[in-house]
Design a protein around this motif. Structure first.
Motif, PDB file in Angstrom:
ATOM      1  N   UNK A   1       2.176  -3.817  15.128  1.00  0.00           N
ATOM      2  CA  UNK A   1       1.358  -3.763  13.915  1.00  0.00           C
ATOM      3  C   UNK A   1       1.946  -2.770  12.918  1.00  0.00           C
ATOM      4  N   UNK A   2       2.343  -1.606  13.398  1.00  0.00           N
ATOM      5  CA  UNK A   2       2.940  -0.601  12.518  1.00  0.00           C
ATOM      6  C   UNK A   2       4.166  -1.165  11.810  1.00  0.00           C
ATOM      7  N   UNK A   3       5.012  -1.875  12.571  1.00  0.00           N
ATOM      8  CA  UNK A   3       6.246  -2.431  11.996  1.00  0.00           C
ATOM      9  C   UNK A   3       5.938  -3.497  10.965  1.00  0.00           C
ATOM     10  N   UNK A   4       5.048  -4.446  11.301  1.00  0.00           N
ATOM     11  CA  UNK A   4       4.751  -5.546  10.383  1.00  0.00           C
ATOM     12  C   UNK A   4       4.050  -5.038   9.127  1.00  0.00           C
ATOM     13  N   UNK A   5       3.125  -4.125   9.306  1.00  0.00           N
ATOM     14  CA  UNK A   5       2.432  -3.561   8.147  1.00  0.00           C
ATOM     15  C   UNK A   5       3.391  -2.747   7.282  1.00  0.00           C
ATOM     16  N   UNK A   6       4.229  -1.948   7.936  1.00  0.00           N
ATOM     17  CA  UNK A   6       5.190  -1.145   7.207  1.00  0.00           C
ATOM     18  C   UNK A   6       6.166  -1.981   6.402  1.00  0.00           C
ATOM     19  N   UNK A   7       6.616  -3.081   6.991  1.00  0.00           N
ATOM     20  CA  UNK A   7       7.537  -3.976   6.276  1.00  0.00           C
ATOM     21  C   UNK A   7       6.879  -4.597   5.057  1.00  0.00           C
ATOM     22  N   UNK A   8       5.581  -4.931   5.192  1.00  0.00           N
ATOM     23  CA  UNK A   8       4.891  -5.522   4.037  1.00  0.00           C
ATOM     24  C   UNK A   8       4.706  -4.491   2.925  1.00  0.00           C
ATOM     25  N   UNK A   9       4.369  -3.248   3.288  1.00  0.00           N
ATOM     26  CA  UNK A   9       4.187  -2.206   2.274  1.00  0.00           C
ATOM     27  C   UNK A   9       5.503  -1.952   1.533  1.00  0.00           C
ATOM     28  N   UNK A  10       6.635  -1.956   2.256  1.00  0.00           N
ATOM     29  CA  UNK A  10       7.942  -1.816   1.600  1.00  0.00           C
ATOM     30  C   UNK A  10       8.181  -2.970   0.624  1.00  0.00           C
ATOM     31  N   UNK A  11       7.842  -4.174   1.051  1.00  0.00           N
ATOM     32  CA  UNK A  11       7.986  -5.351   0.189  1.00  0.00           C
ATOM     33  C   UNK A  11       7.086  -5.230  -1.041  1.00  0.00           C
ATOM     34  N   UNK A  12       5.888  -4.702  -0.836  1.00  0.00           N
ATOM     35  CA  UNK A  12       4.923  -4.512  -1.915  1.00  0.00           C
ATOM     36  C   UNK A  12       5.484  -3.580  -2.989  1.00  0.00           C
ATOM     37  N   UNK A  13       6.027  -2.438  -2.583  1.00  0.00           N
ATOM     38  CA  UNK A  13       6.560  -1.489  -3.568  1.00  0.00           C
ATOM     39  C   UNK A  13       7.877  -1.968  -4.177  1.00  0.00           C
ATOM     40  N   UNK A  14       8.681  -2.702  -3.412  1.00  0.00           N
ATOM     41  CA  UNK A  14       9.925  -3.266  -3.957  1.00  0.00           C
ATOM     42  C   UNK A  14       9.606  -4.267  -5.058  1.00  0.00           C
ATOM     43  N   UNK A  15       8.549  -5.055  -4.856  1.00  0.00           N
ATOM     44  CA  UNK A  15       8.141  -6.034  -5.872  1.00  0.00           C
ATOM     45  C   UNK A  15       7.736  -5.327  -7.160  1.00  0.00           C
ATOM     46  N   UNK A  16       7.082  -4.165  -7.024  1.00  0.00           N
ATOM     47  CA  UNK A  16       6.713  -3.418  -8.221  1.00  0.00           C
ATOM     48  C   UNK A  16       7.947  -2.830  -8.898  1.00  0.00           C
TER      49      UNK A  16
END
Length: 404
Positions: free
Chosen positions: A282-297
């Motif tokens: 869960x930590x890995x999958x959530x962390x990867x999404x948060x990185x994707x979220x900020x990269x998109x911004x």
């Protein structure tokens, strides 16, 4: 045989209204108090296409803790709305990208206020907060979480001060150019503050910006208090004795905060309140999404609010875990009240930054804090200090000690 039902009916008629009166009295006390939260991450939501600050969202469906209807429902009068910047490499081109994003977030907050000037108002000083506190608008004071966007140019802080920023968190989850973080994967680098971080303390004092030690290492927080001419605050932290997490602070720091006239505002982020069994997956999958979220911004292509909410909801459903409870949150209140008293305590629930527990899932539930403290025997005067008076005292002191 009819005597018992008749007696029960009489008891209900006599005591149910009394209970209701007591409940209403507690709610009335909350409504009468000027309430302020010292750390709100809702500005992150303002960048997401489809998010509407005027729409009431269901937190079980959408990843949102604050909107205007729920602000009114919970009776939150004011808050420090954070311009948050995630940590990146300590290189010039990353500083510039982060500065661009910080300015964009500043514009988004001010644009929201301008479009809803019957609901929100920006305050830049203690006196302006006093001026606006009876206008029935939600008062926004600007803060910055992570000084990373400043790069190595402290003069950039003058720009943010002129725009209304009145609180600065030096660091986030990793060490930066100013200070060590309490949660850095690589441990401490500076041994507290860097030389640039010490200069930043002086700069904040000169401008009249509150220094926020949340996320900083214990050594960095102690150094901030030693160097600063004004009290500092921890805008969203907890008690390490209650739960031994690096983001929480020990008794030595709690006592020094009190001795220096500062404030610790208590965080409702579940992982800082008690042990939460997050699986590595869960930590890995959530962390990867948060990185994707900020990269998109970073790429000026932010993720739509519906996709943001649904993705996080799906991850939680895939990897279920037990959440912290409202009592877990209040255990930190109980301990710190007993340790340093109500004069140095505040509330910074970290709404929209991960804050929220079972029984207090969003800002509409905050009257529960007031009701709990009333039951504990906290007086109305003490409640007012906890909800806003202590933070406003620090703000006033910081302003008076500045050279602005």
């Amino acid at each position: 045989m009819k005597t018992l039902p008749i007696l029960l009916t009489i008891f209900t008629l006599l005591f149910l209204p009394f209970t209701q009166i007591n409940l209403n009295a507690k709610n009335s006390i909350h409504e009468d108090i000027f309430t302020l939260d010292s750390h709100i991450d809702t500005p992150i939501r303002l960048s997401l296409p489809g998010f509407d600050i005027n729409k009431k969202y269901n937190p079980l469906v959408h990843r949102s803790s604050i909107d205007f209807p729920r602000l009114k429902e919970g009776g939150l009068d004011a808050g420090f709305w954070a311009i948050f910047s995630p940590q990146n490499e300590l290189v010039d081109h990353k500083y510039k990208l982060s500065l661009k994003n910080a300015k964009k977030r500043l514009h988004q907050i001010k644009n929201m206020i301008a479009k809803n000037n019957n609901k929100f108002v920006l305050a830049k000083s203690f006196s302006e907060i006093e001026k606006y506190r009876n206008e029935k608008k939600h008062i926004i004071i600007l803060s910055m979480e992570n000084a990373y966007p400043l790069g190595e140019d402290l003069d950039l802080l003058d720009f943010f001060y002129d725009q209304g920023v009145r609180m600065l968190g030096f660091v986030h989850v990793e060490n930066n150019q100013f200070a060590d973080s309490s949660t850095s994967k690589n441990g401490e680098y500076w041994g507290g503050l860097s030389d640039l971080g010490r200069k930043l303390v002086v700069k904040c004092n000169e401008l009249g910006i509150i220094i926020d030690g949340s996320h900083a290492s214990d050594k960095a927080v102690l150094e901030m208090m030693t160097l600063s001419k004004s009290p500092i605050i921890l805008s969203h932290s907890g008690a390490k004795t209650v739960f031994n997490h690096p983001r929480n602070v020990n008794d030595k720091i709690l006592l020094k905060i009190a001795n220096n006239g500062g404030v610790i505002s208590l965080n409702a982020y579940p992982q800082y309140l008690r042990e939460i069994n997050f699986s590595p997956e869960k930590k890995k999958e959530r962390g990867n999404f948060i990185k994707k979220f900020f990269k998109a911004e970073d790429e000026d292509n932010p993720i739509p609010f519906e996709i943001f909410s649904q993705t996080l909801k799906n991850i939680d459903a895939k990897y279920p875990s037990i959440n912290a409870s409202f009592q877990d949150y209040m255990d930190h209140f109980d301990y710190i009240l007993d340790m340093i008293g109500p004069e140095f305590l505040g509330i910074g629930a970290d709404w929209d930054g991960g804050g929220g527990v079972d029984g207090m899932i969003d800002v509409s539930d905050i009257p529960k804090i007031t009701n709990y403290l009333i039951k504990k025997g906290v007086s109305n005067v003490e409640l007012d200090k906890i909800w806003s008076g202590n933070i406003l005292r620090v703000m006033r002191d910081v302003e008076q000690n500045s050279i602005k």
